[in-house]
Design a protein around this motif. Structure first.
Motif, PDB file in Angstrom:
ATOM      1  N   ASP A 194      10.841  10.860   9.741  1.00 35.77           N
ATOM      2  CA  ASP A 194      10.495   9.692  10.559  1.00 35.77           C
ATOM      3  C   ASP A 194       9.903   8.562   9.733  1.00 35.77           C
ATOM      4  O   ASP A 194       9.635   7.485  10.268  1.00 35.77           O
ATOM      5  CB  ASP A 194       9.467  10.101  11.630  1.00 35.77           C
ATOM      6  CG  ASP A 194       9.999  11.183  12.561  1.00 35.77           C
ATOM      7  OD1 ASP A 194      11.229  11.232  12.735  1.00 35.77           O
ATOM      8  OD2 ASP A 194       9.179  11.954  13.102  1.00 35.77           O
ATOM      9  N   TYR A 195       9.682   8.812   8.443  1.00 37.14           N
ATOM     10  CA  TYR A 195       9.008   7.809   7.609  1.00 37.14           C
ATOM     11  C   TYR A 195      10.034   7.017   6.778  1.00 37.14           C
ATOM     12  O   TYR A 195      10.963   7.589   6.212  1.00 37.14           O
ATOM     13  CB  TYR A 195       7.989   8.489   6.698  1.00 37.14           C
ATOM     14  CG  TYR A 195       6.778   8.971   7.456  1.00 37.14           C
ATOM     15  CD1 TYR A 195       5.692   8.144   7.650  1.00 37.14           C
ATOM     16  CD2 TYR A 195       6.762  10.266   7.986  1.00 37.14           C
ATOM     17  CE1 TYR A 195       4.581   8.586   8.361  1.00 37.14           C
ATOM     18  CE2 TYR A 195       5.654  10.717   8.698  1.00 37.14           C
ATOM     19  CZ  TYR A 195       4.568   9.869   8.886  1.00 37.14           C
ATOM     20  OH  TYR A 195       3.483  10.318   9.593  1.00 37.14           O
ATOM     21  N   TYR A 200       6.013   3.337   6.741  1.00 37.60           N
ATOM     22  CA  TYR A 200       5.599   3.441   8.142  1.00 37.60           C
ATOM     23  C   TYR A 200       6.402   4.517   8.857  1.00 37.60           C
ATOM     24  O   TYR A 200       7.454   4.973   8.384  1.00 37.60           O
ATOM     25  CB  TYR A 200       5.764   2.087   8.831  1.00 37.60           C
ATOM     26  CG  TYR A 200       7.187   1.724   9.187  1.00 37.60           C
ATOM     27  CD1 TYR A 200       7.663   1.876  10.494  1.00 37.60           C
ATOM     28  CD2 TYR A 200       8.063   1.242   8.216  1.00 37.60           C
ATOM     29  CE1 TYR A 200       8.964   1.551  10.814  1.00 37.60           C
ATOM     30  CE2 TYR A 200       9.357   0.912   8.526  1.00 37.60           C
ATOM     31  CZ  TYR A 200       9.807   1.061   9.831  1.00 37.60           C
ATOM     32  OH  TYR A 200      11.102   0.743  10.155  1.00 37.60           O
ATOM     33  N   ASN A 201       5.880   4.941  10.009  1.00 39.23           N
ATOM     34  CA  ASN A 201       6.528   5.935  10.872  1.00 39.23           C
ATOM     35  C   ASN A 201       7.394   5.206  11.885  1.00 39.23           C
ATOM     36  O   ASN A 201       6.890   4.422  12.704  1.00 39.23           O
ATOM     37  CB  ASN A 201       5.469   6.778  11.581  1.00 39.23           C
ATOM     38  CG  ASN A 201       6.085   7.971  12.302  1.00 39.23           C
ATOM     39  OD1 ASN A 201       7.154   7.877  12.900  1.00 39.23           O
ATOM     40  ND2 ASN A 201       5.390   9.111  12.249  1.00 39.23           N
ATOM     41  N   LYS A 202       8.670   5.457  11.839  1.00 40.70           N
ATOM     42  CA  LYS A 202       9.591   4.721  12.690  1.00 40.70           C
ATOM     43  C   LYS A 202       9.507   5.173  14.155  1.00 40.70           C
ATOM     44  O   LYS A 202       9.927   4.450  15.059  1.00 40.70           O
ATOM     45  CB  LYS A 202      11.022   4.885  12.169  1.00 40.70           C
ATOM     46  CG  LYS A 202      11.967   3.781  12.616  1.00 40.70           C
ATOM     47  CD  LYS A 202      13.218   3.758  11.779  1.00 40.70           C
ATOM     48  CE  LYS A 202      14.024   2.498  12.065  1.00 40.70           C
ATOM     49  NZ  LYS A 202      15.211   2.408  11.209  1.00 40.70           N
ATOM     50  N   SER A 230      14.853   5.646   4.043  1.00 42.64           N
ATOM     51  CA  SER A 230      14.209   6.876   4.527  1.00 42.64           C
ATOM     52  C   SER A 230      13.642   7.683   3.355  1.00 42.64           C
ATOM     53  O   SER A 230      14.237   7.726   2.268  1.00 42.64           O
ATOM     54  CB  SER A 230      15.217   7.720   5.295  1.00 42.64           C
ATOM     55  OG  SER A 230      14.661   8.976   5.645  1.00 42.64           O
ATOM     56  N   ASP A 233      -0.141  15.290   4.298  1.00 40.63           N
ATOM     57  CA  ASP A 233       0.235  13.930   4.767  1.00 40.63           C
ATOM     58  C   ASP A 233       1.304  13.341   3.860  1.00 40.63           C
ATOM     59  O   ASP A 233       1.472  13.764   2.708  1.00 40.63           O
ATOM     60  CB  ASP A 233      -0.995  13.019   4.768  1.00 40.63           C
ATOM     61  CG  ASP A 233      -2.021  13.471   5.790  1.00 40.63           C
ATOM     62  OD1 ASP A 233      -1.609  14.008   6.837  1.00 40.63           O
ATOM     63  OD2 ASP A 233      -3.230  13.280   5.516  1.00 40.63           O
ATOM     64  N   VAL A 234       1.985  12.317   4.428  1.00 37.76           N
ATOM     65  CA  VAL A 234       3.024  11.643   3.641  1.00 37.76           C
ATOM     66  C   VAL A 234       2.425  10.972   2.414  1.00 37.76           C
ATOM     67  O   VAL A 234       3.064  10.857   1.359  1.00 37.76           O
ATOM     68  CB  VAL A 234       3.796  10.621   4.510  1.00 37.76           C
ATOM     69  CG1 VAL A 234       2.901   9.452   4.940  1.00 37.76           C
ATOM     70  CG2 VAL A 234       5.018  10.075   3.775  1.00 37.76           C
ATOM     71  N   ARG A 241       3.839   3.095  13.239  1.00 42.21           N
ATOM     72  CA  ARG A 241       2.513   3.142  12.620  1.00 42.21           C
ATOM     73  C   ARG A 241       2.647   2.955  11.113  1.00 42.21           C
ATOM     74  O   ARG A 241       3.373   3.676  10.453  1.00 42.21           O
ATOM     75  CB  ARG A 241       1.838   4.475  12.920  1.00 42.21           C
ATOM     76  CG  ARG A 241       0.403   4.580  12.355  1.00 42.21           C
ATOM     77  CD  ARG A 241      -0.233   5.891  12.767  1.00 42.21           C
ATOM     78  NE  ARG A 241       0.451   7.024  12.155  1.00 42.21           N
ATOM     79  CZ  ARG A 241       0.170   7.501  10.946  1.00 42.21           C
ATOM     80  NH1 ARG A 241      -0.751   6.924  10.204  1.00 42.21           N
ATOM     81  NH2 ARG A 241       0.829   8.552  10.487  1.00 42.21           N
TER      82      ARG A 241
END
Length: 427
Positions: free
Chosen positions: A146-147, A110-112, A137, A78-79, A116
């Protein structure tokens, strides 16, 4: 200075003042924009430094070993395994502190793609963080890209203005001082113009008032110098009487101006005596008896005050009533009427001097007790004066702790109500 020239000066000065204010506002706006750019640049530098520290942390051998252990336990990294929440919070706080950005801020990872939120301090500010201009980014740390780390400052404008506080406040103070000075200069300009007009009017009136008795006395003196006048003793007496009367008139006018001068310097002397107001009124009416008969005036006297003795200055109070009666006669028209009445009120005596003359318009009434002010009347009866009588009256009444009130309507006449307390003399 002519009115047109004054208006041109005012317009030019106002235009210059507006230009200065607009220029000052422009430079304050430019300074704000510059400070805002500096603030944005500081945020970007802080976030860049934070990303570099996260990158160094990822490349650290110890961390890589820990990451391998996580991969053994989980199917997918996970991030938050790469960017640990507590480290993210600590680094952001540290970098902003170094840039002296100590005010409230909110941040989120967050996830763009699906908006989320993963971690951060963002309670209630989700929309603002999604639309913040400070988006960074983390693709260099975690794939796919995407985060993003987003930062939002709810009081950004305040933060920028706080850095400009000193100069903005200084500018505002200078502008206020400049505006006050401008208004004072305009006020002084108009006041000087008014004083110049009053001075010219006073000189013209003074010239007229002095010229008439001087001319009359000179003419009577010339008649006395004629050889044939010796044979007519009646004419000699009449011309001598004219010279004496005009001399008294001049003396009265000079005395009036001397009294005003003494009043201005505070050297006007008052003597505290027991004064009979009714007797003073009778004395004044006796001095105007001949003039009233010549003008065929209707005089009504109603002295109803039972208590008419006060403590005051006999001479100055008599001058007060003399001025009021003189004005009533001077500004009466047609079948002239003068009414004088007295009555007792609590603590003193009220005296009213009333006429059916030309009256005084509302806009002039507030000025009538000012020094050198004369109500515009055209040339009705060629009424002239120095504009000092009512100023003197008000000063004497005030000195006796009394009050004077004007009631007047144009075309119907005027009445002056004077209240004098029984024990009125100031110490």
């Amino acid at each position: 200075m002519k009115k047109k020239a004054i208006m041109i000066i005012i317009v030019l000065a106002a235009a210059s003042l507006i230009g200065i204010i607009l220029t000052q506002l422009y430079w304050v706006g430019q300074a704000y924009a510059l400070k805002e750019d500096q603030f944005d640049h500081s945020i970007r530098i802080s976030m860049k430094s934070m990303m570099n520290q996260l990158q160094d942390h990822k490349n650290d051998s110890v961390f890589r070993e820990e990451l391998e252990k996580i991969r053994c336990r989980k199917l997918k990294i996970d991030v938050t395994d790469i960017i640990e929440p507590h480290m993210l919070d600590s680094l952001i706080n540290q970098e902003f502190y170094l840039m002296q950005i100590n005010n409230d801020y909110y941040y989120a990872l967050y996830n763009k793609m699906n908006d989320r939120f993963v971690t951060g301090d963002y309670d209630g500010y989700e929309n603002e963080l999604l639309n913040s201009k400070f988006q960074f980014s983390v693709a260099s740390l975690y794939k796919p890209g995407d985060y993003f780390v987003s930062v939002y400052f709810p009081s950004k404008k305040y933060l920028v203005m706080e850095q400009l506080n000193f100069w903005v406040i200084l500018s505002i103070i200078f502008l206020i001082v400049l505006l006050i000075n401008f208004m004072y200069v305009i006020y002084t300009l108009f006041r000087q113009k008014k004083l110049s007009e009053v001075k010219n009017d006073f000189i013209n009136n003074l010239t007229h008032e002095f010229k008439t008795p001087i001319a009359t006395s000179s003419l009577a003196a010339e008649m006395l110098l004629r050889p044939e006048i010796e044979k007519e003793p009646a004419k000699i007496q009449r011309y001598a009487s004219v010279i004496l009367d005009e001399n008294h008139r001049l003396q009265d006018q000079v005395e009036q101006m001397l009294q005003i001068a003494a009043l201005e310097t505070g050297s006007l002397h008052y003597r505290s005596l027991k004064v009979d107001i009714h007797q003073l009124i009778h004395n004044v009416l006796n001095s105007f008896e001949i003039l009233m008969k010549e003008r065929q005036m209707d005089l009504q006297v109603k002295l109803d005050a039972k208590e008419h003795f006060i403590i005051g200055d006999r001479e100055h109070l008599q001058n007060v009533f003399s001025n009021l009666v003189d004005n009533a006669i001077k500004y009466s028209s047609g079948k002239a009427q003068v009414k004088i009445s007295t009555w007792n009120v609590h603590g003193g005596i009220m005296i009213r001097v009333e006429d059916n003359g030309i009256g005084i318009r509302k806009e002039y009434q507030k000025h009538i007790f000012k020094k050198l002010y004369r109500v515009p009347t055209g040339n009705i009866h060629e009424a002239r004066g120095f504009g000092l009588g009512l100023y003197y009256v008000k000063a004497v009444v005030d000195h006796h702790n009394g009050r004077i009130v004007l009631n007047s309507q144009p075309g119907t006449g005027s009445s002056f109500n004077v209240f004098l307390p029984f024990k009125s003399q100031k110490k």
